[in-house]
Design a protein around this motif. Structure first.
Motif, PDB file in Angstrom:
ATOM      1  N   ALA A  67     -71.042 -13.878 -68.625  1.00 18.33           N
ATOM      2  CA  ALA A  67     -70.031 -12.933 -69.117  1.00 18.33           C
ATOM      3  C   ALA A  67     -68.917 -12.755 -68.095  1.00 18.33           C
ATOM      4  O   ALA A  67     -67.737 -12.705 -68.444  1.00 18.33           O
ATOM      5  CB  ALA A  67     -70.674 -11.590 -69.455  1.00 18.33           C
ATOM      6  N   TRP A  68     -69.279 -12.662 -66.835  1.00  9.92           N
ATOM      7  CA  TRP A  68     -68.276 -12.518 -65.785  1.00  9.92           C
ATOM      8  C   TRP A  68     -67.447 -13.794 -65.656  1.00  9.92           C
ATOM      9  O   TRP A  68     -66.217 -13.738 -65.563  1.00  9.92           O
ATOM     10  CB  TRP A  68     -68.940 -12.145 -64.460  1.00  9.92           C
ATOM     11  N   ALA A  69     -68.097 -14.941 -65.639  1.00  8.82           N
ATOM     12  CA  ALA A  69     -67.381 -16.214 -65.498  1.00  8.82           C
ATOM     13  C   ALA A  69     -66.373 -16.389 -66.637  1.00  8.82           C
ATOM     14  O   ALA A  69     -65.258 -16.875 -66.409  1.00  8.82           O
ATOM     15  CB  ALA A  69     -68.367 -17.374 -65.454  1.00  8.82           C
ATOM     16  N   ARG A  70     -66.744 -15.978 -67.850  1.00  8.55           N
ATOM     17  CA  ARG A  70     -65.816 -16.077 -68.982  1.00  8.55           C
ATOM     18  C   ARG A  70     -64.613 -15.156 -68.806  1.00  8.55           C
ATOM     19  O   ARG A  70     -63.549 -15.408 -69.359  1.00  8.55           O
ATOM     20  CB  ARG A  70     -66.523 -15.763 -70.298  1.00  8.55           C
ATOM     21  N   SER A  71     -64.775 -14.074 -68.051  1.00 13.00           N
ATOM     22  CA  SER A  71     -63.683 -13.115 -67.888  1.00 13.00           C
ATOM     23  C   SER A  71     -62.668 -13.547 -66.820  1.00 13.00           C
ATOM     24  O   SER A  71     -61.612 -12.930 -66.696  1.00 13.00           O
ATOM     25  CB  SER A  71     -64.246 -11.735 -67.513  1.00 13.00           C
ATOM     26  N   LEU A  72     -62.978 -14.596 -66.075  1.00 13.33           N
ATOM     27  CA  LEU A  72     -62.051 -15.051 -65.041  1.00 13.33           C
ATOM     28  C   LEU A  72     -60.779 -15.596 -65.683  1.00 13.33           C
ATOM     29  O   LEU A  72     -60.840 -16.320 -66.673  1.00 13.33           O
ATOM     30  CB  LEU A  72     -62.705 -16.126 -64.168  1.00 13.33           C
ATOM     31  N   ASP A  73     -59.660 -15.270 -65.112  1.00 13.57           N
ATOM     32  CA  ASP A  73     -58.359 -15.715 -65.608  1.00 13.57           C
ATOM     33  C   ASP A  73     -58.050 -17.082 -64.998  1.00 13.57           C
ATOM     34  O   ASP A  73     -57.820 -17.179 -63.793  1.00 13.57           O
ATOM     35  CB  ASP A  73     -57.287 -14.700 -65.206  1.00 13.57           C
ATOM     36  N   PRO A  74     -58.062 -18.146 -65.806  1.00 18.90           N
ATOM     37  CA  PRO A  74     -57.822 -19.478 -65.244  1.00 18.90           C
ATOM     38  C   PRO A  74     -56.446 -19.607 -64.595  1.00 18.90           C
ATOM     39  O   PRO A  74     -56.258 -20.417 -63.694  1.00 18.90           O
ATOM     40  CB  PRO A  74     -57.965 -20.429 -66.436  1.00 18.90           C
ATOM     41  N   GLY A  75     -55.495 -18.788 -65.007  1.00 13.69           N
ATOM     42  CA  GLY A  75     -54.159 -18.817 -64.426  1.00 13.69           C
ATOM     43  C   GLY A  75     -54.110 -18.330 -62.993  1.00 13.69           C
ATOM     44  O   GLY A  75     -53.141 -18.593 -62.276  1.00 13.69           O
ATOM     45  N   ARG A  76     -55.149 -17.631 -62.558  1.00 12.21           N
ATOM     46  CA  ARG A  76     -55.175 -17.115 -61.184  1.00 12.21           C
ATOM     47  C   ARG A  76     -55.684 -18.158 -60.190  1.00 12.21           C
ATOM     48  O   ARG A  76     -55.547 -17.988 -58.997  1.00 12.21           O
ATOM     49  CB  ARG A  76     -56.037 -15.853 -61.108  1.00 12.21           C
ATOM     50  N   ASP A  77     -56.314 -19.222 -60.687  1.00  8.48           N
ATOM     51  CA  ASP A  77     -56.823 -20.292 -59.834  1.00  8.48           C
ATOM     52  C   ASP A  77     -57.746 -19.757 -58.729  1.00  8.48           C
ATOM     53  O   ASP A  77     -57.648 -20.146 -57.566  1.00  8.48           O
ATOM     54  CB  ASP A  77     -55.659 -21.087 -59.227  1.00  8.48           C
ATOM     55  N   ALA A  78     -58.633 -18.854 -59.110  1.00 12.55           N
ATOM     56  CA  ALA A  78     -59.569 -18.257 -58.150  1.00 12.55           C
ATOM     57  C   ALA A  78     -60.746 -19.175 -57.885  1.00 12.55           C
ATOM     58  O   ALA A  78     -61.181 -19.911 -58.775  1.00 12.55           O
ATOM     59  CB  ALA A  78     -60.079 -16.917 -58.668  1.00 12.55           C
ATOM     60  N   ARG A  79     -61.239 -19.142 -56.654  1.00  8.67           N
ATOM     61  CA  ARG A  79     -62.456 -19.856 -56.301  1.00  8.67           C
ATOM     62  C   ARG A  79     -63.622 -18.897 -56.451  1.00  8.67           C
ATOM     63  O   ARG A  79     -63.542 -17.735 -56.058  1.00  8.67           O
ATOM     64  CB  ARG A  79     -62.428 -20.314 -54.840  1.00  8.67           C
ATOM     65  N   VAL A  80     -64.717 -19.403 -57.007  1.00  7.91           N
ATOM     66  CA  VAL A  80     -65.936 -18.609 -57.120  1.00  7.91           C
ATOM     67  C   VAL A  80     -66.797 -18.907 -55.897  1.00  7.91           C
ATOM     68  O   VAL A  80     -67.018 -20.068 -55.546  1.00  7.91           O
ATOM     69  CB  VAL A  80     -66.701 -18.928 -58.428  1.00  7.91           C
ATOM     70  N   LEU A  81     -67.271 -17.854 -55.266  1.00  9.66           N
ATOM     71  CA  LEU A  81     -68.139 -17.952 -54.096  1.00  9.66           C
ATOM     72  C   LEU A  81     -69.448 -17.243 -54.412  1.00  9.66           C
ATOM     73  O   LEU A  81     -69.468 -16.268 -55.175  1.00  9.66           O
ATOM     74  CB  LEU A  81     -67.481 -17.299 -52.871  1.00  9.66           C
ATOM     75  N   ALA A  82     -70.535 -17.716 -53.818  1.00  9.23           N
ATOM     76  CA  ALA A  82     -71.849 -17.115 -54.070  1.00  9.23           C
ATOM     77  C   ALA A  82     -72.668 -17.086 -52.803  1.00  9.23           C
ATOM     78  O   ALA A  82     -72.453 -17.883 -51.876  1.00  9.23           O
ATOM     79  CB  ALA A  82     -72.594 -17.891 -55.151  1.00  9.23           C
ATOM     80  N   ARG A  83     -73.618 -16.176 -52.811  1.00 10.76           N
ATOM     81  CA  ARG A  83     -74.570 -16.049 -51.714  1.00 10.76           C
ATOM     82  C   ARG A  83     -75.914 -15.653 -52.292  1.00 10.76           C
ATOM     83  O   ARG A  83     -76.015 -14.696 -53.076  1.00 10.76           O
ATOM     84  CB  ARG A  83     -74.102 -14.973 -50.741  1.00 10.76           C
ATOM     85  N   ALA A  84     -76.959 -16.384 -51.907  1.00 10.08           N
ATOM     86  CA  ALA A  84     -78.322 -15.984 -52.281  1.00 10.08           C
ATOM     87  C   ALA A  84     -78.719 -14.815 -51.394  1.00 10.08           C
ATOM     88  O   ALA A  84     -78.331 -14.740 -50.227  1.00 10.08           O
ATOM     89  CB  ALA A  84     -79.277 -17.146 -52.101  1.00 10.08           C
TER      90      ALA A  84
END
Length: 146
Positions: free
Chosen positions: A126-143
């Motif tokens: 749900a969060w990934a779908r809400s990302l605005d592709p026009g912003r060209d954001a990088r997704v970062l993660a941490r376990a």
């Protein structure tokens, strides 16, 4: 650092507004800050004014960090690191297994704190779908270890 309260909503919005104007943050309405105040950790200055904030939204066993900002005169003071550490501790206390965020900036603070770039498909859907592709954001993660 403290948990935000609903009555912090207007100040959260005011703190975030300059970052939204520059494109560093997504524009969010006051109603969101009022409704989701409990998501936020805040840092206060000596005069009691909010000088930084970071939201943590839960998505099943993962958390998403959002709306991370620190006033310019406090950047480089360690305030952002303390907010991130407090949010990570909050996520662990809630038994979350991973944290995600999206950034249009360098992400240096996140990278120094164990985050790494990941494909958006690894994030809560749900969060990934809400990302605005026009912003060209990088997704970062941490376990998160228990």
């Amino acid at each position: 650092m403290r948990a935000a309260r609903r009555d912090d909503g207007p100040e959260l919005a005011a703190l975030s507004r300059p970052f939204a104007r520059t494109g560093e943050l997504r524009e969010r309405p006051l109603s969101l800050y009022l409704a989701r105040a409990a998501d936020f950790l805040v840092a206060q200055g000596p005069d009691g004014a909010l000088e930084g904030c970071l939201g943590l939204r839960e998505h099943a066993t993962a958390g998403v960090l959002y709306n991370f900002c620190v006033v310019p005169h406090r950047q480089g003071s360690g305030m952002g690191s303390r907010l991130l550490q407090a949010a990570t501790a909050r996520a662990r206390n809630r038994s979350l297994t991973a944290l995600f965020t999206a950034t249009t900036g360098s992400g240096r603070l996140f990278l120094r704190n164990g985050f790494a770039p990941v494909r958006p498909s690894r994030a809560p859907a749900a969060w990934a779908r809400s990302l605005d592709p026009g912003r060209d954001a990088r997704v970062l993660a941490r376990a998160l270890e228990a």
